[in-house]
Design a protein around this motif. Structure first.
Motif, PDB file in Angstrom:
ATOM      1  N   TRP A 191      13.659 -19.076  11.146  1.00  0.00           N
ATOM      2  CA  TRP A 191      14.784 -18.226  11.558  1.00  0.00           C
ATOM      3  C   TRP A 191      16.106 -18.943  11.283  1.00  0.00           C
ATOM      4  CZ3 TRP A 191      15.280 -13.270  12.878  1.00  0.00           C
ATOM      5  CH2 TRP A 191      14.113 -12.575  13.147  1.00  0.00           C
ATOM      6  N   TYR A 192      17.036 -18.186  10.740  1.00  0.00           N
ATOM      7  CA  TYR A 192      18.386 -18.680  10.476  1.00  0.00           C
ATOM      8  C   TYR A 192      19.382 -17.762  11.169  1.00  0.00           C
ATOM      9  CZ  TYR A 192      16.172 -21.366   6.713  1.00  0.00           C
ATOM     10  OH  TYR A 192      15.375 -22.204   5.991  1.00  0.00           O
ATOM     11  N   HIS A 193      20.542 -18.317  11.468  1.00  0.00           N
ATOM     12  CA  HIS A 193      21.604 -17.546  12.131  1.00  0.00           C
ATOM     13  C   HIS A 193      22.880 -17.775  11.324  1.00  0.00           C
ATOM     14  CE1 HIS A 193      18.963 -17.228  15.684  1.00  0.00           C
ATOM     15  NE2 HIS A 193      18.500 -18.348  15.159  1.00  0.00           N
ATOM     16  N   LEU A 194      23.435 -16.699  10.825  1.00  0.00           N
ATOM     17  CA  LEU A 194      24.653 -16.825  10.019  1.00  0.00           C
ATOM     18  C   LEU A 194      25.833 -16.338  10.851  1.00  0.00           C
ATOM     19  CD1 LEU A 194      25.790 -17.574   7.213  1.00  0.00           C
ATOM     20  CD2 LEU A 194      25.530 -15.169   6.577  1.00  0.00           C
ATOM     21  N   TYR A 195      26.776 -17.225  11.109  1.00  0.00           N
ATOM     22  CA  TYR A 195      28.006 -16.870  11.833  1.00  0.00           C
ATOM     23  C   TYR A 195      29.098 -16.663  10.783  1.00  0.00           C
ATOM     24  CZ  TYR A 195      25.494 -18.478  15.974  1.00  0.00           C
ATOM     25  OH  TYR A 195      24.568 -18.625  16.977  1.00  0.00           O
ATOM     26  N   VAL A 196      29.832 -15.586  10.946  1.00  0.00           N
ATOM     27  CA  VAL A 196      30.815 -15.214   9.910  1.00  0.00           C
ATOM     28  C   VAL A 196      32.152 -14.896  10.575  1.00  0.00           C
ATOM     29  CG1 VAL A 196      31.277 -13.635   7.991  1.00  0.00           C
ATOM     30  CG2 VAL A 196      28.920 -14.136   8.625  1.00  0.00           C
ATOM     31  N   MET A 197      33.212 -15.397  10.014  1.00  0.00           N
ATOM     32  CA  MET A 197      34.551 -14.993  10.485  1.00  0.00           C
ATOM     33  C   MET A 197      35.497 -14.902   9.295  1.00  0.00           C
ATOM     34  SD  MET A 197      36.247 -18.318  12.317  1.00  0.00           S
ATOM     35  CE  MET A 197      36.574 -19.816  11.406  1.00  0.00           C
ATOM     36  N   ARG A 198      36.574 -14.196   9.526  1.00  0.00           N
ATOM     37  CA  ARG A 198      37.559 -14.054   8.453  1.00  0.00           C
ATOM     38  C   ARG A 198      38.426 -15.315   8.400  1.00  0.00           C
ATOM     39  NH1 ARG A 198      38.929  -9.226   6.428  1.00  0.00           N
ATOM     40  NH2 ARG A 198      38.723  -8.020   8.344  1.00  0.00           N
TER      41      ARG A 198
END
Lengths: 246, 178
Positions: A191-198
């Motif tokens: 399992w991977y978790h991708l955190y994304v922000m501008r």
């Protein structure tokens, strides 16, 4: 029974005779067809056309990736439900821990400047202290599926739009005075978790450079920037699992 | 529900559910979303269903309700009373002519029909559902299913006939050059 009335009833009759409703009207209409060759011939033609239409419908194939998307999405939903079954005190404790540790971990307060280290440490802290399972809103599952099959390295192949993440209902946090979205996905059993922000003028992240990798207590995060978006990919399976994707 | 049981359920029904969704939604992407959403709801709610034999009806019912919910949100629900009654004596088609049509053309004809008729008609053609199950899925009495099937088939015959006429080659009279 009149010819026209019998046609109206027999038009709904299935050729194989299965699943007939318990209705004497069918029996009467079929008996009428037995005695009326014109009606019988018409019924045979109706059944033949029905068989062709059913065959055409049966020949439509679902998209190749639909089955896998369904299985991935359902698995995510079940894991999420398990997460919610945790005792309330545990959730409260997790919230207190993250509230207490984040300022120290992030080092930067308020909606100010953010660098790769701060974003990576936030994602590691969130995964360690406040994660409630692999959440996935239905609309976000397509993105999770795409990430599960995206070509390597993800740091160059992945391009996500923050506005789209908001629209499809990805999990959202307010950190650094910015919106941060999370997508969970499974790839080759990990399992991977991708955190994304501008990204903006105050995110001090070098675009186009190699991802910065951070490790803490067996978990690892890789942070990179692309165009106007900043990513942090995190896993509990360590830096080696991250490097297989980067 | 164990993973292998869930996978078995998906394998048994996802293709039929997708075909039903495609006839309703008229777009492959929307049909895939509807199918996926249906199993997502099953994973969160439906797994508690005690009678495993009802799973198929439950899945089709859920998909249909999701479709109706979307249409209501988009304000695209028409009253059955506003719909054309359907020809009492629709064109008598030849099965071989219909067989020559592309699958997409047949699907276009089916998708032309109002959902009130299209839904029972598609379920009828999927074959693995009884009339009673179709009635349960659409939440209407079985008499209503039969009536809508009859009207729906009349509409479909007419729609197919129009397409076959369009596909026929019109031969122009030959003119002789002088």
């Amino acid at each position: 029974m009149k010819h026209q009335e019998a046609k109206l009833i027999l038009r709904t009759h299935r050729a194989d005779g299965r699943y007939r409703p318990d209705d004497p009207l069918f029996a009467d209409a079929l008996a009428g067809a037995d005695k009326d060759p014109v009606l019988a011939e018409w019924l045979a033609r109706e059944h033949a056309v029905d068989a062709v239409v059913a065959h055409k419908l049966d020949g439509i194939q679902p998209p190749a990736d639909l089955r896998q998307s369904i299985l991935v999405g359902a698995r995510a939903s079940r894991l999420r439900r398990r997460g919610w079954r945790r005792p309330l005190w545990l959730a409260a404790a997790a919230a207190l821990v993250i509230a207490a540790t984040l300022p120290a971990v992030i080092r930067l307060r308020g909606p100010a400047a953010v660098d790769s280290t701060a974003f990576g440490e936030f994602s590691l802290a969130h995964l360690a202290t406040a994660h409630e399972g692999h959440a996935g809103a239905p609309g976000a599952l397509a993105i999770a599926t795409a990430l599960a099959t995206a070509p390597r390295p993800l740091s160059t192949s992945v391009s996500l739009d923050v506005d789209q993440l908001r629209t499809v209902g990805c999990q959202r946090f307010d950190v650094f005075g910015r919106e941060v979205f999370e997508i969970c996905f499974e790839r080759e059993g990990t399992w991977y978790h991708l955190y994304v922000m501008r990204g903006d003028a105050r995110t001090r992240l070098a675009r186009g450079t190699a991802p910065l990798v951070l490790e803490h207590d067996g978990a690892a995060a890789a942070v990179w920037a692309s165009a106007d978006t900043v990513y942090s990919l995190v896993t509990r399976s360590g830096a080696s699992a991250l490097r297989t994707l980067l | 529900m164990p993973d292998d049981v869930f996978t078995g359920l998906v394998d048994a029904h996802y293709a039929s559910l997708y075909r039903f969704a495609l006839s309703l939604a008229r777009s492959a992407a929307d049909a895939a979303d509807l199918t996926q959403q249906t199993f997502f709801i099953w994973a969160t709610k439906g797994a508690s269903l005690r009678d495993a034999q009802k799973a198929k009806t439950w899945l089709f019912t859920t998909l249909y309700r999701e479709f109706i919910r979307t249409r209501r949100r988009e304000g695209r629900v028409s009253s059955i009373e506003d719909l054309p009654p359907g020809d009492q004596d629709p064109p008598d088609l030849n099965a071989e002519d219909v067989a020559r049509l592309d699958t997409q053309v047949v699907m276009d004809a089916l998708q032309e029909i109002d959902p009130a008729f299209r839904a029972p008609l598609t379920l009828f053609y999927l074959k693995d559902l009884s009339y009673q199950e179709i009635a349960e899925i659409l939440d209407v009495p079985i008499g209503t299913v039969m009536s809508r099937l009859s009207r729906g088939k009349a509409h479909l015959r007419a729609a197919l006939e129009r397409r076959m006429q369009g596909a026929r080659v019109i031969e122009f009279p030959r003119t002789h050059a002088r």
